[in-house]
Scaffold this motif. Structure first.
Motif, PDB file in Angstrom:
ATOM      1  N   PHE A 190     -80.099 -43.203 -81.864  1.00 44.09           N
ATOM      2  CA  PHE A 190     -80.804 -42.590 -80.454  1.00 44.09           C
ATOM      3  C   PHE A 190     -79.474 -42.625 -79.242  1.00 44.09           C
ATOM      4  N   GLU A 191     -79.370 -41.929 -78.263  1.00 46.34           N
ATOM      5  CA  GLU A 191     -78.713 -41.579 -76.720  1.00 46.34           C
ATOM      6  C   GLU A 191     -79.346 -41.521 -76.249  1.00 46.34           C
ATOM      7  N   THR A 192     -80.060 -42.452 -74.307  1.00 46.69           N
ATOM      8  CA  THR A 192     -80.402 -42.493 -73.933  1.00 46.69           C
ATOM      9  C   THR A 192     -79.006 -41.774 -72.548  1.00 46.69           C
ATOM     10  N   MET A 193     -79.231 -39.664 -71.725  1.00 51.01           N
ATOM     11  CA  MET A 193     -78.268 -39.473 -70.866  1.00 51.01           C
ATOM     12  C   MET A 193     -78.826 -39.779 -69.716  1.00 51.01           C
ATOM     13  N   CYS A 194     -78.233 -39.666 -68.893  1.00 46.78           N
ATOM     14  CA  CYS A 194     -78.427 -39.211 -67.595  1.00 46.78           C
ATOM     15  C   CYS A 194     -78.044 -37.885 -66.864  1.00 46.78           C
ATOM     16  N   ARG A 233     -75.362 -31.410 -65.103  1.00 40.43           N
ATOM     17  CA  ARG A 233     -74.227 -32.232 -64.978  1.00 40.43           C
ATOM     18  C   ARG A 233     -74.423 -33.420 -65.917  1.00 40.43           C
ATOM     19  N   LEU A 234     -73.997 -33.703 -67.486  1.00 43.56           N
ATOM     20  CA  LEU A 234     -74.386 -34.482 -68.495  1.00 43.56           C
ATOM     21  C   LEU A 234     -73.561 -35.682 -68.090  1.00 43.56           C
ATOM     22  N   PHE A 235     -74.069 -36.912 -67.493  1.00 45.15           N
ATOM     23  CA  PHE A 235     -73.309 -38.054 -67.542  1.00 45.15           C
ATOM     24  C   PHE A 235     -72.215 -38.303 -68.935  1.00 45.15           C
ATOM     25  N   VAL A 289     -82.426 -37.837 -70.449  1.00 43.11           N
ATOM     26  CA  VAL A 289     -82.556 -36.890 -71.706  1.00 43.11           C
ATOM     27  C   VAL A 289     -81.562 -38.242 -72.933  1.00 43.11           C
ATOM     28  N   ARG A 290     -83.023 -38.104 -73.616  1.00 43.81           N
ATOM     29  CA  ARG A 290     -83.002 -39.327 -75.138  1.00 43.81           C
ATOM     30  C   ARG A 290     -82.887 -37.862 -75.756  1.00 43.81           C
ATOM     31  N   VAL A 291     -81.710 -38.411 -76.905  1.00 43.57           N
ATOM     32  CA  VAL A 291     -81.404 -37.777 -77.673  1.00 43.57           C
ATOM     33  C   VAL A 291     -82.059 -38.680 -79.562  1.00 43.57           C
ATOM     34  N   CYS A 333     -82.502 -38.566 -83.417  1.00 40.93           N
ATOM     35  CA  CYS A 333     -82.020 -38.480 -84.987  1.00 40.93           C
ATOM     36  C   CYS A 333     -82.685 -39.542 -86.005  1.00 40.93           C
ATOM     37  N   TYR A 334     -83.701 -38.910 -86.564  1.00 41.34           N
ATOM     38  CA  TYR A 334     -84.294 -39.868 -87.954  1.00 41.34           C
ATOM     39  C   TYR A 334     -84.049 -39.630 -88.902  1.00 41.34           C
ATOM     40  N   LEU A 335     -83.986 -40.206 -89.938  1.00 39.60           N
ATOM     41  CA  LEU A 335     -83.956 -39.698 -91.717  1.00 39.60           C
ATOM     42  C   LEU A 335     -85.071 -39.919 -92.200  1.00 39.60           C
ATOM     43  N   ASP A 336     -85.203 -38.548 -92.751  1.00 35.33           N
ATOM     44  CA  ASP A 336     -86.202 -37.845 -93.316  1.00 35.33           C
ATOM     45  C   ASP A 336     -86.505 -37.602 -95.151  1.00 35.33           C
ATOM     46  N   ASP A 337     -86.060 -38.251 -95.191  1.00 35.68           N
ATOM     47  CA  ASP A 337     -84.967 -38.591 -97.158  1.00 35.68           C
ATOM     48  C   ASP A 337     -83.976 -37.809 -97.112  1.00 35.68           C
ATOM     49  N   ASP A 338     -83.333 -36.532 -97.430  1.00 35.16           N
ATOM     50  CA  ASP A 338     -82.878 -36.139 -97.440  1.00 35.16           C
ATOM     51  C   ASP A 338     -82.024 -34.988 -96.217  1.00 35.16           C
ATOM     52  N   SER A 339     -82.605 -35.982 -95.466  1.00 39.86           N
ATOM     53  CA  SER A 339     -82.389 -34.913 -94.313  1.00 39.86           C
ATOM     54  C   SER A 339     -82.627 -34.901 -92.756  1.00 39.86           C
ATOM     55  N   THR A 340     -82.280 -35.144 -91.449  1.00 34.78           N
ATOM     56  CA  THR A 340     -82.745 -35.436 -90.366  1.00 34.78           C
ATOM     57  C   THR A 340     -83.814 -34.473 -89.245  1.00 34.78           C
ATOM     58  N   ILE A 341     -83.652 -35.589 -89.082  1.00 36.46           N
ATOM     59  CA  ILE A 341     -84.733 -34.784 -88.122  1.00 36.46           C
ATOM     60  C   ILE A 341     -84.675 -35.162 -86.128  1.00 36.46           C
ATOM     61  N   THR A 342     -84.636 -34.299 -86.004  1.00 38.48           N
ATOM     62  CA  THR A 342     -83.354 -34.089 -84.191  1.00 38.48           C
ATOM     63  C   THR A 342     -84.769 -34.084 -83.127  1.00 38.48           C
ATOM     64  N   VAL A 343     -84.357 -34.778 -82.775  1.00 38.96           N
ATOM     65  CA  VAL A 343     -85.408 -34.051 -81.312  1.00 38.96           C
ATOM     66  C   VAL A 343     -84.701 -34.754 -80.327  1.00 38.96           C
ATOM     67  N   ILE A 344     -85.389 -33.677 -78.730  1.00 35.66           N
ATOM     68  CA  ILE A 344     -84.525 -34.172 -77.348  1.00 35.66           C
ATOM     69  C   ILE A 344     -85.510 -34.308 -76.590  1.00 35.66           C
ATOM     70  N   ALA A 345     -85.696 -34.997 -75.647  1.00 36.94           N
ATOM     71  CA  ALA A 345     -87.060 -34.959 -74.999  1.00 36.94           C
ATOM     72  C   ALA A 345     -86.434 -35.290 -72.879  1.00 36.94           C
ATOM     73  N   THR A 346     -86.832 -34.692 -72.642  1.00 33.51           N
ATOM     74  CA  THR A 346     -86.607 -35.111 -70.979  1.00 33.51           C
ATOM     75  C   THR A 346     -87.479 -35.814 -70.602  1.00 33.51           C
ATOM     76  N   SER A 347     -87.264 -36.241 -68.980  1.00 37.06           N
ATOM     77  CA  SER A 347     -88.363 -37.292 -68.465  1.00 37.06           C
ATOM     78  C   SER A 347     -88.021 -37.133 -67.059  1.00 37.06           C
ATOM     79  N   LYS A 348     -87.860 -37.537 -65.769  1.00 38.10           N
ATOM     80  CA  LYS A 348     -88.142 -38.193 -64.806  1.00 38.10           C
ATOM     81  C   LYS A 348     -87.467 -39.687 -65.017  1.00 38.10           C
ATOM     82  N   MET A 349     -86.533 -39.670 -63.613  1.00 36.54           N
ATOM     83  CA  MET A 349     -85.824 -40.840 -63.713  1.00 36.54           C
ATOM     84  C   MET A 349     -86.698 -41.830 -63.274  1.00 36.54           C
TER      85      MET A 349
END
Length: 277
Positions: free
Chosen positions: A39-43, A48-50, A96-98, A100-116
């Motif tokens: 995962f990555e956590t971005m400000c 403007r993405l840091f 912002v948190r991105v 990426c989780y393994l699900d057998d042979d595929s990937t589940i990508t989740v993007i979520a936002t929250s207050k600072m």
């Protein structure tokens, strides 16, 4: 953010946007059962993405290590910006948190936002009893297997601190549970080298670059506890914390001068780096 606020936010899952409270992930996905993912956590400030490209490159390296695939860089950036607008953060700051989780042979990508998160302007720190394994297969990966860091931080907060500093298995200073560590001694900025097992932080990298631009001596090397006790100044970095002065370690005060190196770096970071994208 409380549970109600969190559940009311929209999230992006593999190209589809919906309420966080009803987002579905397979209960058998290895990302959930084994923590196989990254995962990555971005400000983000006013859309403007840091250092987004730096985050993406680190996420890409982590994805290769744990065996997941990522959306293309342009597609991921666009998805983040669209979610920011949907959740009403386009004229404010958010996290912002991105993931990426393994699900057998595929990937589940989740993007979520929250207050600072609201933080104090400085950090009180303690030493965690848990050690970073500098020989781990996950060195350099911001892995979804994050329980040790979570526990270290929780226990630090129970002791009245807001960050836990960790050694590696060799007894060297390594990093904070959610941050990178810097010391200042005799005008020289010091930080644990990557061989210590610390995460190659995006804000860490930005600070090292800033030191070069400001002609502030900076050295990445092995550091020990005695040097933390003997330093003139100290600070933490992360994309969310930015540059965060440390004012105490294990109850012992660390004085950061209003005109010292940390203050100079803070000012330059806010003016140049944070608004660069």
């Amino acid at each position: 953010m409380n549970t109600g606020e969190r559940d009311s936010e929209m999230v992006w899952v593999n190209g589809k946007t919906g309420p966080s409270a009803v987002a579905m992930i397979s209960g058998l996905a290895q990302g959930l059962t084994l923590g196989v993912g990254c995962f990555e956590t971005m400000c983000v400030d006013h859309c403007r993405l840091f250092r987004f490209s730096n985050h993406y490159e680190r996420l890409l390296r982590g994805a290769g290590k744990v065996g997941v695939t990522l959306p293309l860089v342009g597609d991921l950036r666009q998805a983040i910006l669209e979610l920011i607008e949907i959740n009403g953060y386009q004229t404010s700051s958010c996290r912002v948190r991105v993931s990426c989780y393994l699900d057998d042979d595929s990937t589940i990508t989740v993007i979520a936002t929250s207050k600072m998160p609201v933080r104090e302007s400085t950090s009180a720190t303690v030493l965690s009893p848990y050690r970073v394994n500098e020989y781990s297969a996950l060195v350099g990966v911001k892995s979804s297997s994050y329980a040790m860091n979570f526990i270290a931080l929780r226990e630090a907060k129970q002791l009245g601190a807001d960050e836990a500093l960790m050694l590696n298995t060799s007894g060297e200073l390594c990093e904070g549970a959610t941050s990178n560590l810097f010391l200042v001694k005799d005008g020289v900025v010091l930080t644990p080298h990557l061989e210590s097992g610390c995460l190659p932080g995006i804000a860490r990298e930005a600070v090292i670059e800033l030191c070069g631009e400001l002609d502030i001596p900076c050295c990445e090397r092995s550091l020990n506890l005695a040097e933390l006790h003997d330093c003139d100044e100290a600070f933490l970095t992360s994309s969310v914390r930015r540059i965060h002065p440390i004012t105490s370690f294990e109850g012992n005060s660390i004085v950061n001068s209003a005109e010292g190196t940390v203050a100079e770096l803070q000012s330059a970071y806010e003016a140049k780096v944070y608004g660069s994208e």
